[in-house]
Structure formats: C-alpha cells, structure tokens
Design a protein around this motif. Sequence first.
Motif, PDB file in Angstrom:
ATOM      1  N   GLU A 119      11.294   9.391  -3.208  1.00 54.69           N
ATOM      2  CA  GLU A 119      12.567   8.991  -3.797  1.00 54.69           C
ATOM      3  C   GLU A 119      12.321   8.481  -5.208  1.00 54.69           C
ATOM      4  OE1 GLU A 119      16.041   5.564  -3.072  1.00 54.69           O
ATOM      5  OE2 GLU A 119      14.348   5.743  -1.681  1.00 54.69           O
ATOM      6  N   THR A 120      13.234   8.775  -6.111  1.00 55.22           N
ATOM      7  CA  THR A 120      13.181   8.232  -7.465  1.00 55.22           C
ATOM      8  C   THR A 120      14.462   7.449  -7.726  1.00 55.22           C
ATOM      9  OG1 THR A 120      11.809  10.053  -8.289  1.00 55.22           O
ATOM     10  CG2 THR A 120      12.998   8.740  -9.921  1.00 55.22           C
ATOM     11  N   ARG A 121      14.294   6.205  -8.130  1.00 50.78           N
ATOM     12  CA  ARG A 121      15.434   5.343  -8.425  1.00 50.78           C
ATOM     13  C   ARG A 121      15.478   5.064  -9.919  1.00 50.78           C
ATOM     14  NH1 ARG A 121      14.047   0.722  -3.909  1.00 50.78           N
ATOM     15  NH2 ARG A 121      14.160   2.079  -2.041  1.00 50.78           N
ATOM     16  N   GLN A 122      16.658   5.082 -10.499  1.00 52.75           N
ATOM     17  CA  GLN A 122      16.824   4.774 -11.912  1.00 52.75           C
ATOM     18  C   GLN A 122      17.158   3.287 -12.051  1.00 52.75           C
ATOM     19  OE1 GLN A 122      15.972   7.199 -13.982  1.00 52.75           O
ATOM     20  NE2 GLN A 122      15.695   8.465 -12.153  1.00 52.75           N
TER      21      GLN A 122
ATOM     22  N   ALA B 163       0.845  -1.183   0.000  1.00 49.63           N
ATOM     23  CA  ALA B 163       0.000   0.000   0.000  1.00 49.63           C
ATOM     24  C   ALA B 163       0.888   1.243   0.000  1.00 49.63           C
ATOM     25  CB  ALA B 163      -0.907  -0.009   1.228  1.00 49.63           C
ATOM     26  N   VAL B 164       0.294   2.383  -0.320  1.00 47.66           N
ATOM     27  CA  VAL B 164       1.043   3.640  -0.347  1.00 47.66           C
ATOM     28  C   VAL B 164       1.677   3.881   1.026  1.00 47.66           C
ATOM     29  CG1 VAL B 164       0.853   6.139  -0.549  1.00 47.66           C
ATOM     30  CG2 VAL B 164      -0.398   4.672  -2.118  1.00 47.66           C
ATOM     31  N   PRO B 165       2.989   4.004   1.098  1.00 46.10           N
ATOM     32  CA  PRO B 165       3.631   4.237   2.398  1.00 46.10           C
ATOM     33  C   PRO B 165       3.322   5.632   2.939  1.00 46.10           C
ATOM     34  CG  PRO B 165       5.214   3.466   0.729  1.00 46.10           C
ATOM     35  CD  PRO B 165       3.968   3.867   0.010  1.00 46.10           C
ATOM     36  N   GLU B 166       3.217   5.743   4.257  1.00 44.67           N
ATOM     37  CA  GLU B 166       2.968   7.047   4.866  1.00 44.67           C
ATOM     38  C   GLU B 166       4.116   8.006   4.615  1.00 44.67           C
ATOM     39  OE1 GLU B 166       2.098   6.594   8.969  1.00 44.67           O
ATOM     40  OE2 GLU B 166       0.246   5.447   8.647  1.00 44.67           O
ATOM     41  N   THR B 167       5.307   7.479   4.428  1.00 45.67           N
ATOM     42  CA  THR B 167       6.485   8.330   4.239  1.00 45.67           C
ATOM     43  C   THR B 167       6.637   8.847   2.818  1.00 45.67           C
ATOM     44  OG1 THR B 167       7.791   6.327   3.859  1.00 45.67           O
ATOM     45  CG2 THR B 167       7.770   7.227   6.096  1.00 45.67           C
ATOM     46  N   GLY B 168       5.777   8.421   1.900  1.00 44.16           N
ATOM     47  CA  GLY B 168       5.862   8.864   0.514  1.00 44.16           C
ATOM     48  C   GLY B 168       6.245   7.733  -0.420  1.00 44.16           C
ATOM     49  N   LEU B 169       6.101   7.980  -1.709  1.00 47.12           N
ATOM     50  CA  LEU B 169       6.258   6.947  -2.733  1.00 47.12           C
ATOM     51  C   LEU B 169       7.704   6.826  -3.206  1.00 47.12           C
ATOM     52  CD1 LEU B 169       3.209   7.969  -4.955  1.00 47.12           C
ATOM     53  CD2 LEU B 169       3.271   6.109  -3.278  1.00 47.12           C
ATOM     54  N   VAL B 170       8.072   5.595  -3.523  1.00 47.42           N
ATOM     55  CA  VAL B 170       9.326   5.337  -4.233  1.00 47.42           C
ATOM     56  C   VAL B 170       8.976   5.115  -5.700  1.00 47.42           C
ATOM     57  CG1 VAL B 170      11.296   3.796  -4.535  1.00 47.42           C
ATOM     58  CG2 VAL B 170      10.493   4.372  -2.230  1.00 47.42           C
ATOM     59  N   ALA B 171       9.429   6.004  -6.560  1.00 47.23           N
ATOM     60  CA  ALA B 171       9.174   5.904  -7.998  1.00 47.23           C
ATOM     61  C   ALA B 171      10.385   5.299  -8.684  1.00 47.23           C
ATOM     62  CB  ALA B 171       8.880   7.285  -8.585  1.00 47.23           C
TER      63      ALA B 171
END
Length: 291
Positions: free
Chosen positions: A191-194, A161-169
């Motif tokens: 956070e965005t990971r390549q 589920a969507v984490p309370e701390t924000g999304l990892v894209a």
Amino acid sequence: MTGAATISGPERERIAAVLAEIACTAGEVLRRYHRGPCPHALKADGSPSSAADVEAEDLIVAALAARYPGIAVVAEERAQSVTTRPADLFFLVDPLDGTRDFLAGTPDYSVNIALVAGARPVAAALAAPGLDRVWWAGATTVEAPVVAGRPGTGRPVRARAVPETGLVALGSRRHGDAETATCLATLPIRETRQVGSALKFGLIAAGEADIYVRCGPTMEWDTAAGDHVVSAAGGCVVVPGGGPIRYGQGGIDHRNGPFAALGDPALAARLALPARGRDAPAESQVSAAHP
C-alpha cells in the motif's frame, strides 16, 4: 551544555522533552492560522512562506535562546541570512513543514526541531498540531497526544519489522518523481499512502508504516527531527551507500541528497538510491565528475 561530547543520555532525554513543549506551543500558533486567513508570499525558490511560518519560528527561536543560550539556531525562514557554517552543536528548526498543504487546509503539517551534535541529531521533537500528536526522542522515541497545547502522557514507540503482508510506503502528496518510483518498484509494497510533511517520519517511528523514499530536493531542517525520531525508535534514515545523513556538513546550503526512512534497517540493503550530491559514495562522485 558545552559540546557534543558532554551530552549524556539523560540530558538528551531532558532536552527532547523541552523541544516537545516548544514544538507544541508553536503548534498553537499554527492552529490559529490554519483554515483561516494566512498572508503568504513565494520565496526565491518558489516555496511559500506564510505569516504562520514566521510567527512560529520567532517563538521557537526565542524559546531556544532563553533555554539554551549560546547554541546556534539554523531555522528555515532565517536561513538566507546565515553566512557561516554552523558550529559543532546547533539546532535545526522548521517551524511549519508542509506549508503548501497547510495553506490548502489539510491537517498533516508539522513542527520540526532537532539538536545536532557532531553532524548527527541527538535530541528532537516532531509535532503534528493538526492531528494532536507529538513525538520526541533523546535515546528513545516517545509519542503523546497534544492536550491543551502541551504534550500529554507519553508512551515509548518502536518501528516495526517488515510485515509478512508487505510494506506500507509513504509518499509526498506534492513531490512524486520517477526516481522514487524506481526505488520502490523492487520492494514488496502492499500500500502507498500520500502524507504531507515530516509527519511521515513519525508514522514510521510509531510502526504505522514502513518506508519513505525521497529523491527530490529537501533541506536539513525538513529531515533532522524526523531522522532522529525514526532512528531512536529502531529504524534508520539512509543515503546512497547506506550511511546516515550528516548535518551541517554542506556549508550554508543545507540541502539534502536522496534518502530513505526505513522502519526496518534490513531494508537498506535492498534499496538502490540514486547516487548524487554530497551524500553519494566517494566512488560515485568520482564517476560523476569523470564520465
């Protein structure tokens, strides 16, 4: 197997396990070439095709023909020779997804195999040979380490589920674009990971990331296996309007429109994918045709 309606849940699980074995075997072919000499050339669309792609595809196509005779196979390296729309039941194969990254020596490339029935994947495997990981899915998604070129002991995985701390894209190392950035700008991205290749789908299915948006061009063999791996893990892959990708519906082109892979399906309502191409809602297609 005689048609989509005859494939039971247990049979889908058995097929997925077989596809995982085949994908891992093809992965051993890729390992032999990785970070070593690998002859390659550019195709007409500018994308690379390597000796590793061809050898792995030959292995996969032969293995599918031996195990499932009579079922059509649409594979990336052979796709230009396909002149008819696939049957209701067919395999989609990408023997080496992320060829550019593979040739550059990075480990996040993948092998993608999916069985499509009635426009949607029903069994799939996604192997990441460079990371010793493999996912497969019939009705549920399983992940296992790759051990001696075969799937090890698997465990069920679920998207989160969507984490309370924000999304990892997850973003594509080589395929960023302004439309994707616009879609993500309205979401709480922490956070965005390549990450290269269809590995992104596996990470979302395993609950290690939350969203992958792609507005640039992809092909059906790039996404079908990952689509099913994410969906069977409780996530979803959506196109403009919120529906699923429908495979084999675009004739011999096999090109996808914009899509998003989501760990939590509730995110779909918060996305605004650009509507164009065959997956756009009907009203958007009419507007585009009559501005």
